[in-house]
Design a protein around this motif. Structure first.
Motif, PDB file in Angstrom:
ATOM      1  N   UNK A   7       0.807  -1.044   0.111  1.00  5.20           N
ATOM      2  CA  UNK A   7      -0.046  -0.021   0.028  1.00  5.20           C
ATOM      3  C   UNK A   7       0.916   1.326   0.163  1.00  5.20           C
ATOM      4  N   UNK A   8       2.000   1.541   0.718  1.00  8.00           N
ATOM      5  CA  UNK A   8       2.970   2.324   0.784  1.00  8.00           C
ATOM      6  C   UNK A   8       3.516   2.780  -0.636  1.00  8.00           C
ATOM      7  N   UNK A   9       4.054   1.565  -0.972  1.00  6.66           N
ATOM      8  CA  UNK A   9       4.587   1.595  -2.534  1.00  6.66           C
ATOM      9  C   UNK A   9       3.352   2.227  -3.657  1.00  6.66           C
ATOM     10  N   UNK A  14       0.933   6.599  -6.794  1.00 10.54           N
ATOM     11  CA  UNK A  14      -0.316   7.074  -7.436  1.00 10.54           C
ATOM     12  C   UNK A  14      -0.368   8.616  -7.511  1.00 10.54           C
ATOM     13  N   UNK A  15       0.698   9.114  -8.094  1.00 10.30           N
ATOM     14  CA  UNK A  15       0.575  10.528  -8.075  1.00 10.30           C
ATOM     15  C   UNK A  15       1.322  10.840  -9.397  1.00 10.30           C
ATOM     16  N   UNK A  16       1.051  11.581 -10.440  1.00 13.59           N
ATOM     17  CA  UNK A  16       1.592  11.668 -11.696  1.00 13.59           C
ATOM     18  C   UNK A  16       3.153  11.951 -11.702  1.00 13.59           C
ATOM     19  N   UNK A  17       3.471  13.057 -10.929  1.00 14.67           N
ATOM     20  CA  UNK A  17       4.894  13.451 -11.026  1.00 14.67           C
ATOM     21  C   UNK A  17       5.982  12.284 -10.355  1.00 14.67           C
ATOM     22  N   UNK A  18       5.298  11.528  -9.105  1.00 15.79           N
ATOM     23  CA  UNK A  18       6.332  10.714  -8.569  1.00 15.79           C
ATOM     24  C   UNK A  18       6.152   9.346  -9.470  1.00 15.79           C
ATOM     25  N   UNK A  58      10.893   6.948   0.964  1.00 11.08           N
ATOM     26  CA  UNK A  58      10.163   6.386   2.057  1.00 11.08           C
ATOM     27  C   UNK A  58       9.434   5.084   1.811  1.00 11.08           C
ATOM     28  N   UNK A  59       8.881   5.151   0.775  1.00 17.48           N
ATOM     29  CA  UNK A  59       8.280   3.703   0.071  1.00 17.48           C
ATOM     30  C   UNK A  59       9.204   2.534  -0.039  1.00 17.48           C
ATOM     31  N   UNK A  60      10.324   2.861  -0.292  1.00 16.30           N
ATOM     32  CA  UNK A  60      11.420   1.691  -0.528  1.00 16.30           C
ATOM     33  C   UNK A  60      11.449   1.654  -2.044  1.00 16.30           C
ATOM     34  N   UNK A  75      16.246   3.577  -8.850  1.00 12.80           N
ATOM     35  CA  UNK A  75      14.938   2.677  -8.687  1.00 12.80           C
ATOM     36  C   UNK A  75      15.545   1.498  -7.892  1.00 12.80           C
ATOM     37  N   UNK A  76      14.735   0.928  -6.824  1.00 13.62           N
ATOM     38  CA  UNK A  76      14.859  -0.001  -6.105  1.00 13.62           C
ATOM     39  C   UNK A  76      14.305  -1.310  -6.789  1.00 13.62           C
ATOM     40  N   UNK A  77      14.991  -1.964  -7.820  1.00  9.48           N
ATOM     41  CA  UNK A  77      14.441  -2.873  -8.509  1.00  9.48           C
ATOM     42  C   UNK A  77      14.028  -4.370  -7.815  1.00  9.48           C
ATOM     43  N   UNK A  78      14.481  -4.501  -6.669  1.00  9.67           N
ATOM     44  CA  UNK A  78      14.318  -5.478  -5.691  1.00  9.67           C
ATOM     45  C   UNK A  78      12.634  -5.153  -4.958  1.00  9.67           C
ATOM     46  N   UNK A  79      12.691  -4.258  -4.581  1.00  6.18           N
ATOM     47  CA  UNK A  79      11.534  -3.460  -3.970  1.00  6.18           C
ATOM     48  C   UNK A  79      10.265  -3.672  -5.047  1.00  6.18           C
ATOM     49  N   UNK A  80      10.452  -3.157  -6.572  1.00  7.04           N
ATOM     50  CA  UNK A  80       9.542  -2.936  -7.513  1.00  7.04           C
ATOM     51  C   UNK A  80       9.102  -4.558  -7.776  1.00  7.04           C
ATOM     52  N   UNK A  81      10.262  -5.148  -8.015  1.00  5.92           N
ATOM     53  CA  UNK A  81       9.837  -6.808  -8.132  1.00  5.92           C
ATOM     54  C   UNK A  81       9.006  -7.521  -6.943  1.00  5.92           C
ATOM     55  N   UNK A  82       9.330  -6.953  -5.960  1.00  4.92           N
ATOM     56  CA  UNK A  82       8.666  -7.643  -4.817  1.00  4.92           C
ATOM     57  C   UNK A  82       7.078  -7.134  -4.756  1.00  4.92           C
TER      58      UNK A  82
END
Length: 107
Positions: A7-9, A14-18, A58-60, A75-82
């Motif tokens: 949910x944090x990620x 969920x914001x266009x600029x981010x 903050x979201x990792x 980019x933290x690819x591990x977190x993204x893949x998680x």
């Protein structure tokens, strides 16, 4: 990954600029980018970008490295893949899925 982390990620993205910022860091790969370079690429003010980078970190989803006087964001690819694995863990009616760096294979 647990529900709270997901949910944090997702909230961070969920914001266009981010979302644009995260995608630019994905494209940059392991080299990462400085905030100044990111601001130029995204045609954003450095102060607004700083706020968004803080939320992504903050979201990792983003890592920060101090290199001399510069900060390098990656980019933290591990977190993204998680996150992708969490979102797809019960796809295909419970059949196992394979998530790698380039794709998600189901069914």
């Amino acid at each position: 990954m647990n529900e709270a982390s997901a949910l944090t990620a997702l909230t961070a993205l969920a914001q266009a600029q981010r979302l644009r910022t995260f995608k630019a860091l994905v494209v940059a790969g392991p080299e990462g980018l400085t905030p100044g370079t990111l601001a130029q690429q995204l045609e954003s003010s450095p102060s607004a970008l700083s706020f968004h980078l803080k939320e992504l970190a903050r979201s990792g989803l983003v890592d920060i490295e101090q290199r001399g006087r510069n900060l390098i964001y990656r980019a933290n690819f591990g977190q993204m893949n998680g996150l992708l694995a969490y979102l797809t863990e019960h796809c295909c009616q419970g059949a196992g899925c394979t998530v790698d760096d380039t794709s998600v294979a189901c069914c």
